[in-house]
Design a protein around this motif. Structure first.
Motif, short mmCIF file in Angstrom:
data_model
loop_
_atom_site.label_atom_id
_atom_site.label_comp_id
_atom_site.label_asym_id
_atom_site.label_seq_id
_atom_site.Cartn_x
_atom_site.Cartn_y
_atom_site.Cartn_z
N PRO A 69 0.84 -1.21 0.00
CA PRO A 69 0.00 0.00 0.00
C PRO A 69 0.88 1.26 0.00
O PRO A 69 1.96 1.30 0.59
CB PRO A 69 -0.79 -0.12 1.31
CG PRO A 69 -0.82 -1.59 1.59
CD PRO A 69 0.51 -2.12 1.11
N VAL A 70 0.40 2.28 -0.70
CA VAL A 70 1.18 3.50 -0.84
C VAL A 70 0.24 4.70 -0.84
O VAL A 70 -0.91 4.60 -1.28
CB VAL A 70 2.02 3.45 -2.15
CG1 VAL A 70 1.11 3.48 -3.37
CG2 VAL A 70 3.02 4.61 -2.21
N SER A 71 0.72 5.82 -0.31
CA SER A 71 -0.03 7.07 -0.36
C SER A 71 0.35 7.83 -1.62
O SER A 71 1.49 7.74 -2.09
CB SER A 71 0.27 7.95 0.87
OG SER A 71 -0.13 7.25 2.05
N VAL A 72 -0.57 8.62 -2.13
CA VAL A 72 -0.34 9.40 -3.34
C VAL A 72 0.07 10.82 -2.92
O VAL A 72 -0.61 11.46 -2.12
CB VAL A 72 -1.59 9.43 -4.23
CG1 VAL A 72 -1.32 10.27 -5.49
CG2 VAL A 72 -2.00 8.02 -4.60
N ILE A 73 1.17 11.28 -3.50
CA ILE A 73 1.64 12.64 -3.19
C ILE A 73 1.40 13.53 -4.40
O ILE A 73 1.23 13.06 -5.52
CB ILE A 73 3.13 12.64 -2.82
CG1 ILE A 73 3.96 12.15 -4.01
CG2 ILE A 73 3.39 11.80 -1.58
CD1 ILE A 73 5.45 12.28 -3.79
N SER A 74 1.40 14.84 -4.16
CA SER A 74 1.21 15.80 -5.22
C SER A 74 2.49 15.96 -6.03
O SER A 74 3.61 15.86 -5.49
CB SER A 74 0.79 17.15 -4.65
OG SER A 74 0.84 18.16 -5.64
N ALA A 75 2.33 16.23 -7.32
CA ALA A 75 3.50 16.47 -8.17
C ALA A 75 4.21 17.77 -7.81
O ALA A 75 5.33 18.02 -8.28
CB ALA A 75 3.07 16.50 -9.63
N VAL B 114 4.58 -1.03 -11.03
CA VAL B 114 3.22 -0.75 -11.48
C VAL B 114 2.37 -0.32 -10.31
O VAL B 114 2.63 -0.69 -9.15
CB VAL B 114 2.59 -1.98 -12.17
CG1 VAL B 114 3.36 -2.35 -13.42
CG2 VAL B 114 2.51 -3.16 -11.22
N VAL B 115 1.36 0.49 -10.59
CA VAL B 115 0.39 0.90 -9.59
C VAL B 115 -0.74 -0.12 -9.56
O VAL B 115 -1.24 -0.54 -10.61
CB VAL B 115 -0.16 2.31 -9.90
CG1 VAL B 115 -1.26 2.69 -8.91
CG2 VAL B 115 0.97 3.33 -9.87
N VAL B 116 -1.15 -0.51 -8.36
CA VAL B 116 -2.16 -1.55 -8.20
C VAL B 116 -3.39 -0.95 -7.50
O VAL B 116 -3.26 -0.33 -6.44
CB VAL B 116 -1.63 -2.73 -7.38
CG1 VAL B 116 -2.68 -3.82 -7.27
CG2 VAL B 116 -0.35 -3.28 -8.01
N GLU B 117 -4.55 -1.14 -8.10
CA GLU B 117 -5.80 -0.67 -7.50
C GLU B 117 -6.27 -1.71 -6.49
O GLU B 117 -6.68 -2.81 -6.86
CB GLU B 117 -6.86 -0.46 -8.58
CG GLU B 117 -6.52 0.65 -9.56
CD GLU B 117 -7.54 0.76 -10.67
OE1 GLU B 117 -8.06 -0.31 -11.10
OE2 GLU B 117 -7.82 1.88 -11.12
N LEU B 118 -6.20 -1.36 -5.21
CA LEU B 118 -6.51 -2.31 -4.15
C LEU B 118 -7.97 -2.31 -3.76
O LEU B 118 -8.41 -3.15 -2.97
CB LEU B 118 -5.65 -2.01 -2.92
CG LEU B 118 -4.13 -2.11 -3.15
CD1 LEU B 118 -3.39 -1.71 -1.87
CD2 LEU B 118 -3.75 -3.52 -3.56
N GLY B 119 -8.75 -1.37 -4.29
CA GLY B 119 -10.16 -1.30 -3.94
C GLY B 119 -10.41 -0.25 -2.87
O GLY B 119 -9.52 0.04 -2.04
N GLY B 120 -11.59 0.31 -2.87
CA GLY B 120 -11.92 1.33 -1.87
C GLY B 120 -11.10 2.59 -2.01
O GLY B 120 -10.90 3.30 -1.02
N GLY B 121 -10.60 2.88 -3.23
CA GLY B 121 -9.81 4.07 -3.45
C GLY B 121 -8.36 3.93 -3.03
O GLY B 121 -7.56 4.86 -3.21
N LEU C 51 -4.45 2.53 -3.18
CA LEU C 51 -3.50 2.14 -4.21
C LEU C 51 -2.30 1.44 -3.60
O LEU C 51 -1.99 1.64 -2.41
CB LEU C 51 -3.02 3.37 -5.01
CG LEU C 51 -4.07 4.14 -5.82
CD1 LEU C 51 -3.43 5.34 -6.48
CD2 LEU C 51 -4.73 3.24 -6.84
N GLY C 52 -1.65 0.64 -4.39
CA GLY C 52 -0.41 0.00 -3.97
C GLY C 52 0.60 0.08 -5.09
O GLY C 52 0.29 0.54 -6.20
N ILE C 53 1.78 -0.38 -4.81
CA ILE C 53 2.84 -0.39 -5.81
C ILE C 53 3.50 -1.75 -5.79
O ILE C 53 3.70 -2.35 -4.72
CB ILE C 53 3.86 0.75 -5.54
CG1 ILE C 53 4.84 0.89 -6.71
CG2 ILE C 53 4.59 0.54 -4.23
CD1 ILE C 53 5.70 2.16 -6.59
N ALA C 54 3.80 -2.29 -6.98
CA ALA C 54 4.35 -3.66 -7.08
C ALA C 54 5.53 -3.68 -8.03
O ALA C 54 5.51 -3.04 -9.08
CB ALA C 54 3.27 -4.63 -7.56
#
Length: 553
Positions: free
Chosen positions: A13-19, A111-118, A120-123
């Motif tokens: 699981p990963v948090s999304v940061i702003s560019a 790759v970014v992985v959609e884990l559900g419920g909004g 995200l993860g990274i693999a």
């Protein structure tokens, strides 16, 4: 074949940061989370991956000034192509293919992985590609349809066992009448049946050679005797017997199995396969289901192949002849009908019985002209008796491949009309297995024959595994109990089975016939059990029409 894991199991699981986040902040975040392989940034609704090796490359920069130049810049200046976003449920091998489909510079990017419920993860990509590589290696050794080992794996497995000096046995299984199942239900349904057979056999040292042939390789030879190996073969056939429901049709699998084991002069896989193949065809020819290779089978196979190539010419040249066996009234002993049994008067081998050439004919197109010839001769003979004032019905067997075609109804209609013979002068005999794949279509053809007055009999009842319910769906007039039950009727257990069949036949309004009656004592028991007609050597062997002592009805 092992099912591929889902991509979500690999993702962190990963948090999304702003560019707009400064590069220095990104570096601090990665230093705080050393287990993280990277971060996900969002810019104008698009997602980007910035992985740790990529960031370190940028920070090092030319001449080591990258960190000073980039530390307070927004991470947007480092972003390249948009991230590949995949669902968590995607199997690893599919995810690997998606990663490898990207342009070369981006193929290694996580790759970014959609884990559900909004969320995200990274693999990482590495494990995905390694998994796909193992899958391809496995495919090279596995049958794509069943997941069993293929011929290449059999070669490697057998080679290792033989090189180690181990004694092994190879059991070759060939499904009977599989072509009819494919033709009747379609190839996709046939594939489903093959998959069910594979599951019943199990994966351990089991291989599919292709088509409907399977191999079991074992070094468990028990006491090494033919009896032990035959017993093993019969257990395998019981395991794949079913019935298996395919397209709503319960299909009982019938198969033939040949066995060859290591011995002097037979120490290679090729030798074992050839020996098992020869034994398997002997099992088909003799209808024994299982045979262990014996030297005489090789000679038999050579004769069998030559006979099949000569059979079409024999049909055209009039080498076939019909002998007739009486079916008598169980109470009066009077002849009620005659069964036509084909013989081949071969110019070199003499008079051949049907077991020598008919099973092979049923596996080829020659079965149609062969059956046409038998029907023409039998109906012609019945007409001669009929017009001479002796209207005795004649019975002819319809093989499964013949019953599977609409043409047989018109062939019989045309022959009866040509000879001016009423339909009641003909009885067609079918086996249980002949109607198993498409009972509705078989029943319709039989109904059309009965509309002409032709009677219908089920032959060898009890030798197969047709459900009793199927009998109520077929337009039947006679039920012929298999000779195996008749021969054991003096035993209480088997007598109970015979009594039950007799009661069922009476309930369905069928004429009950017993085959293989060898003596008067058996005939008396069958008459007492309610059988209507009896057939067997006790009442006369099959013979040419001019030698029949009586054909009076």
């Amino acid at each position: 074949m092992t099912e591929a894991p889902a991509l979500g199991a690999l993702a962190t699981p990963v948090s999304v940061i702003s560019a707009d986040t400064e590069v220095g902040v990104i570096e601090a975040l990665l230093r705080t989370h050393p287990e993280s392989i990277g971060l996900v940034a969002s810019d104008a609704g698009r997602l980007f991956v910035l992985d740790r090796p990529q960031l370190e490359t940028f920070l090092a920069g030319r001449l080591g000034y990258g960190r000073a130049l980039l530390f307070h810049r927004p991470v947007r200046v480092l972003l390249g192509a948009s991230a590949l976003v995949l669902p968590a449920a995607m199997p690893w091998d599919d995810a690997a293919r998606a990663c490898l489909a990207r342009p070369a510079p981006d193929r290694g990017t996580p790759v970014v992985v959609e884990l559900g419920g909004g969320r995200l993860g990274i693999a990482p990509v590495g494990p995905l590609v390694e998994h796909l590589s193992r899958q391809y290696e496995s495919l090279a050794l596995r049958d794509a349809l069943t997941g069993l080992g293929n011929r290449r794996m059999l070669t490697e497995t057998a080679g290792a066992m033989l090189d180690a000096g181990r004694q092994v046995a190879l059991l070759l299984i060939d499904l009977d009448r599989f072509k009819e199942i494919n033709d009747s239900l379609g190839h996709s349904r046939g594939d489903q049946l093959l998959g069910k057979v594979a599951e019943a056999l199990g994966p351990a040292h089991t291989f599919r050679l292709g088509g409907d042939e399977f191999v079991v390789l074992t070094d468990n030879l028990g006491d090494g005797s033919g009896d032990y190996l035959t017993g093993l073969g019969r257990r395998l056939l019981r395991a794949i017997q079913g019935p298996f429901v395919v397209a709503g049709v319960p299909i009982t699998v019938e198969a033939s199995l040949g066995i060859a084991r290591t011995a002097a002069g037979r120490r290679t896989l090729s030798d074992l396969l050839a020996g098992a193949d020869t034994a398997m065809y002997a099992a088909k020819r003799h209808r024994t289901a299982v045979e262990v290779w014996r030297p005489e089978f090789a000679a038999e196979q050579g004769i069998d192949l030559r006979l099949q190539s000569e059979l079409r010419a024999a049909v055209d040249q009039g080498q076939l002849e019909l002998h007739y066996q009486r079916l008598v009234d169980a109470r009066t002993g009077e002849t009620r009908s005659l069964e036509a049994l084909v013989r081949w008067r071969h110019p070199r081998h003499g008079l051949l019985l049907p077991g020598v050439f008919v099973p092979g004919a049923e596996r080829s197109e020659v079965i149609n002209p062969l059956t046409d010839r038998i029907l023409a001769d039998a109906i012609g003979q019945a007409a001669r008796w009929h017009h001479a004032g002796r209207p005795v019905p004649v019975a002819v067997n319809l093989p499964a491949p013949v019953l599977a075609q609409d043409r047989i109804v018109e062939v019989i209609r045309g022959l009866l009309a040509w000879h001016g013979l009423p339909g009641r002068s003909l009885i067609v005999e079918i086996t249980e297995s002949a109607v198993m794949t498409r009972p509705e279509e078989s029943a319709e053809r039989l109904r059309r024959l009965r509309e002409q007055g032709v009677r219908v009999a089920v032959d060898d009842f009890g030798a197969g595994y047709t459900s009793l319910a199927l009998l109520t769906q077929l337009p039947l007039d006679e039920l012929k109990l298999d000779r195996a039950f008749v021969q054991r009727i003096h035993h209480d257990r088997d007598r109970a089975i015979v009594d039950a069949v007799a009661a069922m036949a009476r309930g369905l309004g069928l004429t009950l016939v017993a085959e293989g009656v060898e003596d008067q004592a058996t005939a008396d028991i069958l008459a007492g059990a309610g059988f209507d007609l009896l057939q067997g050597y006790h009442f006369g062997r099959p013979m040419p029409p001019d030698r029949l002592e009586t054909v009076a009805a």
